[in-house]
Design an enzyme around this catalytic site. Structure first.
Site, PDB file in Angstrom:
ATOM      1  N   PRO A 286      42.544  64.268  18.779  1.00 21.46           N
ATOM      2  CA  PRO A 286      43.705  64.723  18.027  1.00 21.46           C
ATOM      3  C   PRO A 286      43.587  66.137  17.483  1.00 21.46           C
ATOM      4  CG  PRO A 286      43.033  62.539  17.318  1.00 21.46           C
ATOM      5  CD  PRO A 286      42.010  63.000  18.298  1.00 21.46           C
ATOM      6  N   ASN A 287      44.689  66.844  17.557  1.00 22.69           N
ATOM      7  CA  ASN A 287      44.879  68.180  16.970  1.00 22.69           C
ATOM      8  C   ASN A 287      44.172  69.310  17.722  1.00 22.69           C
ATOM      9  OD1 ASN A 287      46.491  67.245  14.726  1.00 22.69           O
ATOM     10  ND2 ASN A 287      44.613  66.382  13.884  1.00 22.69           N
TER      11      ASN A 287
ATOM     12  N   ARG B 266      44.986  76.880  14.989  1.00 23.67           N
ATOM     13  CA  ARG B 266      44.610  75.917  13.949  1.00 23.67           C
ATOM     14  C   ARG B 266      43.376  76.426  13.189  1.00 23.67           C
ATOM     15  NH1 ARG B 266      41.445  70.183  15.012  1.00 23.67           N
ATOM     16  NH2 ARG B 266      41.468  69.500  12.859  1.00 23.67           N
TER      17      ARG B 266
ATOM     18  N   TYR C   3      37.703  76.875  13.307  1.00 21.16           N
ATOM     19  CA  TYR C   3      37.597  76.408  14.694  1.00 21.16           C
ATOM     20  C   TYR C   3      37.584  77.533  15.726  1.00 21.16           C
ATOM     21  CZ  TYR C   3      38.552  71.957  12.450  1.00 21.16           C
ATOM     22  OH  TYR C   3      38.472  70.852  11.637  1.00 21.16           O
TER      23      TYR C   3
ATOM     24  N   ASN D  84      35.041  65.652  22.368  1.00 15.16           N
ATOM     25  CA  ASN D  84      35.242  66.082  20.984  1.00 15.16           C
ATOM     26  C   ASN D  84      36.300  65.143  20.415  1.00 15.16           C
ATOM     27  OD1 ASN D  84      35.850  67.161  18.531  1.00 15.16           O
ATOM     28  ND2 ASN D  84      36.038  69.282  19.237  1.00 15.16           N
TER      29      ASN D  84
ATOM     30  N   ALA E 162      39.113  64.168  14.444  1.00 13.98           N
ATOM     31  CA  ALA E 162      38.941  63.351  13.235  1.00 13.98           C
ATOM     32  C   ALA E 162      38.608  61.893  13.552  1.00 13.98           C
ATOM     33  CB  ALA E 162      40.198  63.436  12.372  1.00 13.98           C
TER      34      ALA E 162
ATOM     35  N   HIS F 122      35.231  60.297  12.674  1.00  9.60           N
ATOM     36  CA  HIS F 122      34.860  59.757  11.368  1.00  9.60           C
ATOM     37  C   HIS F 122      35.538  58.426  11.056  1.00  9.60           C
ATOM     38  CE1 HIS F 122      33.749  63.942  11.278  1.00  9.60           C
ATOM     39  NE2 HIS F 122      35.020  64.317  11.330  1.00  9.60           N
TER      40      HIS F 122
ATOM     41  N   ASP G  49      33.389  51.684  20.259  1.00 13.78           N
ATOM     42  CA  ASP G  49      33.222  50.479  21.077  1.00 13.78           C
ATOM     43  C   ASP G  49      33.529  50.760  22.544  1.00 13.78           C
ATOM     44  OD1 ASP G  49      32.458  48.992  18.923  1.00 13.78           O
ATOM     45  OD2 ASP G  49      34.300  47.798  18.788  1.00 13.78           O
TER      46      ASP G  49
ATOM     47  N   GLU H 222      28.650  64.126  22.402  1.00  8.62           N
ATOM     48  CA  GLU H 222      29.680  64.431  21.394  1.00  8.62           C
ATOM     49  C   GLU H 222      29.558  65.897  20.999  1.00  8.62           C
ATOM     50  OE1 GLU H 222      29.299  61.936  17.902  1.00  8.62           O
ATOM     51  OE2 GLU H 222      30.288  63.435  16.659  1.00  8.62           O
TER      52      GLU H 222
ATOM     53  N   HIS I 281      31.332  69.243  18.645  1.00  6.69           N
ATOM     54  CA  HIS I 281      32.242  69.737  17.604  1.00  6.69           C
ATOM     55  C   HIS I 281      32.151  71.243  17.535  1.00  6.69           C
ATOM     56  CE1 HIS I 281      32.939  65.700  16.155  1.00  6.69           C
ATOM     57  NE2 HIS I 281      31.639  65.500  16.290  1.00  6.69           N
ATOM     58  N   LEU I 282      33.303  71.863  17.371  1.00  7.16           N
ATOM     59  CA  LEU I 282      33.332  73.318  17.196  1.00  7.16           C
ATOM     60  C   LEU I 282      32.663  73.705  15.882  1.00  7.16           C
ATOM     61  CD1 LEU I 282      37.001  73.228  18.246  1.00  7.16           C
ATOM     62  CD2 LEU I 282      35.416  74.743  19.428  1.00  7.16           C
ATOM     63  N   SER I 283      33.047  73.027  14.817  1.00  7.77           N
ATOM     64  CA  SER I 283      32.495  73.324  13.490  1.00  7.77           C
ATOM     65  C   SER I 283      31.233  72.489  13.272  1.00  7.77           C
ATOM     66  CB  SER I 283      33.538  73.000  12.414  1.00  7.77           C
ATOM     67  OG  SER I 283      33.838  71.611  12.422  1.00  7.77           O
TER      68      SER I 283
ATOM     69  N   ARG J  62      30.287  70.481   6.123  1.00  4.87           N
ATOM     70  CA  ARG J  62      31.658  70.497   5.622  1.00  4.87           C
ATOM     71  C   ARG J  62      31.869  69.362   4.602  1.00  4.87           C
ATOM     72  NH1 ARG J  62      35.777  70.914  10.340  1.00  4.87           N
ATOM     73  NH2 ARG J  62      37.113  71.422   8.554  1.00  4.87           N
TER      74      ARG J  62
ATOM     75  N   ARG K 140      33.284  64.241   6.662  1.00  8.00           N
ATOM     76  CA  ARG K 140      33.023  64.687   8.038  1.00  8.00           C
ATOM     77  C   ARG K 140      31.560  64.525   8.431  1.00  8.00           C
ATOM     78  NH1 ARG K 140      37.806  67.387   9.543  1.00  8.00           N
ATOM     79  NH2 ARG K 140      38.779  68.356   7.747  1.00  8.00           N
TER      80      ARG K 140
HETATM   81  C1  DQA Z   1      36.113  68.742  14.876  1.00  5.50           C
HETATM   82  C2  DQA Z   1      35.602  68.334  13.478  1.00  5.50           C
HETATM   83  C3  DQA Z   1      36.427  67.189  12.935  1.00  5.50           C
HETATM   84  O1  DQA Z   1      35.960  66.845  11.633  1.00  5.50           O
HETATM   85  C4  DQA Z   1      37.892  67.573  12.824  1.00  5.50           C
HETATM   86  O2  DQA Z   1      38.650  66.483  12.367  1.00  5.50           O
HETATM   87  C5  DQA Z   1      38.416  68.101  14.102  1.00  5.50           C
HETATM   88  C6  DQA Z   1      37.600  69.040  14.871  1.00  5.50           C
HETATM   89  C7  DQA Z   1      35.385  69.997  15.409  1.00  5.50           C
HETATM   90  O3  DQA Z   1      35.439  70.232  16.609  1.00  5.50           O
HETATM   91  O4  DQA Z   1      34.786  70.744  14.632  1.00  5.50           O
HETATM   92  O5  DQA Z   1      39.557  67.839  14.468  1.00  5.50           O
HETATM   93  O6  DQA Z   1      35.851  67.673  15.783  1.00  5.50           O
END
Ligand code: DQA
Length: 144
Positions: A9-10, A17, A22, A73, A76, A79, A86, A97, A99-101, A106, A110
């Site tokens: 998502p997002n 964003r 990010y 990735n 959210a 979390h 599963d 897995e 993550h950009l951040s 944080r 997270r």
């Molecule tokens: C994220 C970190 C997540 O906490 C956040 O909800 C994202 C992006 C990252 O790539 O840093 O949507 O997965």
């Protein structure tokens, strides 16, 4: 080698964003970089972004029929989603897995990943490079 790349998502909003968190790369730019990296290593990628948990689950289920590994990735859902965890455990495909951040630097919520325990490993905090490092790590793992 065939790899499923999943963006949760997002992540379709990357580029605009919260760029201070990010970065400024769009999702299309990240995907292009991954496709080029895959090309060099004779790897086929199937790439998907969804804002819907169920669509991500379906893609993971499908991947067991054609794929050797997953780079994800989860956004959210990292979390919150027992269902995503599963699904990864159920198909048994080696998963990395990313993550950009740096999720560990944080907000408290997270810092926990429900996904990490069913993954080969996690790469977090290197911006778009997390994806590049994640794909390299997944391919290394699969070739071993
Ligand atoms: C994220 C970190 C997540 O906490 C956040 O909800 C994202 C992006 C990252 O790539 O840093 O949507 O997965």
């Amino acid at each position: 080698m065939r790899i499923l790349i999943l963006h949760g998502p997002n992540l379709n909003l990357l580029g605009t964003r919260q760029p201070e968190i990010y970065g400024r790369w769009t999702l299309a730019e990240i995907n292009d970089m991954l496709i080029e990296q895959a090309h060099k290593t004779n790897t086929e990628l199937r790439i998907m972004q969804s804002n819907h948990e169920g669509a991500l689950l379906d893609a993971i289920h499908d991947a067991r029929l054609w794929g050797q590994g997953i780079l994800i990735n989860p956004g959210a859902l990292t979390h919150t989603s027992y269902a995503l965890r599963d699904a990864i455990a159920a198909v048994g495909l080696p998963t990395v897995e990313v993550h950009l951040s740096n999720i560990h630097a944080r907000e408290e919520f997270r810092r926990q990943s429900l996904i990490a325990p069913v993954c080969v490993g996690q790469i977090s905090g290197f911006g778009w490079r997390s994806y590049r490092l994640g794909l390299a790590a997944l391919l290394d793992h699969l070739l071993e």
